[in-house]
Design an enzyme around this catalytic site. Structure first.
Site, PDB file in Angstrom:
ATOM      1  CG  HIS A  50      -4.592  -1.426  -6.072  1.00 11.92           C
ATOM      2  ND1 HIS A  50      -6.059  -1.712  -5.963  1.00 11.92           N
ATOM      3  CD2 HIS A  50      -4.569  -0.395  -4.959  1.00 11.92           C
ATOM      4  CE1 HIS A  50      -6.745  -0.809  -4.931  1.00 11.92           C
ATOM      5  NE2 HIS A  50      -5.671  -0.090  -4.371  1.00 11.92           N
TER       6      HIS A  50
ATOM      7  CE1 TYR B  84     -10.365  -5.288 -10.048  1.00  5.75           C
ATOM      8  CE2 TYR B  84     -12.139  -5.633  -8.701  1.00  5.75           C
ATOM      9  CZ  TYR B  84     -11.110  -4.785  -9.080  1.00  5.75           C
ATOM     10  OH  TYR B  84     -11.255  -3.349  -9.053  1.00  5.75           O
TER      11      TYR B  84
END
Length: 187
Positions: free
Chosen positions: A65, A135
């Site tokens: 991604h 994250y």
């Protein structure tokens, strides 16, 4: 006293961040983020978003991604439970390591994280069942800027450590190289 040990990795701007644990008989404290310390190795701006992911099955792959500019982001990826093989691909067209990839083992035991600069695609494979990641993102997710490259892209030749047991339909639908991203055709 620094709570991190920072190591430069083979792709310019990519850093391995090892958290130093401070502990006693009760357990430990491990700093996940410090703006002042991480600014020295490329983090700029505030944390715009924090995500927590869970991956149930060993062999599962998520990725690769990235977000198109102007929504490109810096990521700090930490494994809180289990173990992963974290992979980044340099998509900076002007970089000498354009389309090169690097992988690192991250786990709750080794306390390592990756500081991933803007212009990189990111993915990982779960090496254990029940993996949890945290994250920190420098930019918020924008669905219109979302993009990815297929994890099986033959020109990247990523050596996933395990057979891929699961990959989402969305990730499987990401294109192979040869498509245009942000005005650049990745060939």
């Amino acid at each position: 006293m620094s709570r991190f040990s920072i190591t430069n990795l083979p792709l310019a701007g990519l850093k391995k961040v090892e958290r130093q644990q401070v502990g006693d008989e009760r357990g430990f404290l491990s700093r996940v983020f410090c703006a002042a310390e991480l600014a020295k190795c490329g983090w700029h701006g505030p944390i715009a978003q924090i995500n927590h992911t869970y991956t149930a099955k060993k062999g599962s792959v998520r990725g690769l991604h990235f977000q198109h500019p102007p929504f490109s982001e810096i990521k700090l990826v930490s494994c809180l439970k289990g173990q992963i093989w974290d992979v980044v691909v340099d998509f900076r067209a002007d970089s000498p390591t354009f389309l090169h990839w690097h992988g690192e083992n991250l786990s709750n035991e080794n306390g390592s994280a990756l500081l991933i600069p803007e212009g990189f695609a990111h993915g990982f494979q779960a090496l254990t069942d029940d993996v949890e990641l945290l994250y920190c993102h420098s930019a918020a997710y924008d669905a219109k800027a979302e993009a990815g490259i297929n994890v099986l892209e033959p020109r990247l030749a990523i050596n996933w450590p395990l057979p891929i047991s699961e990959c989402s339909a969305r990730d499987q639908a990401f294109p192979f190289l040869g498509v245009e991203y942000s005005g650049v055709v990745l060939k």
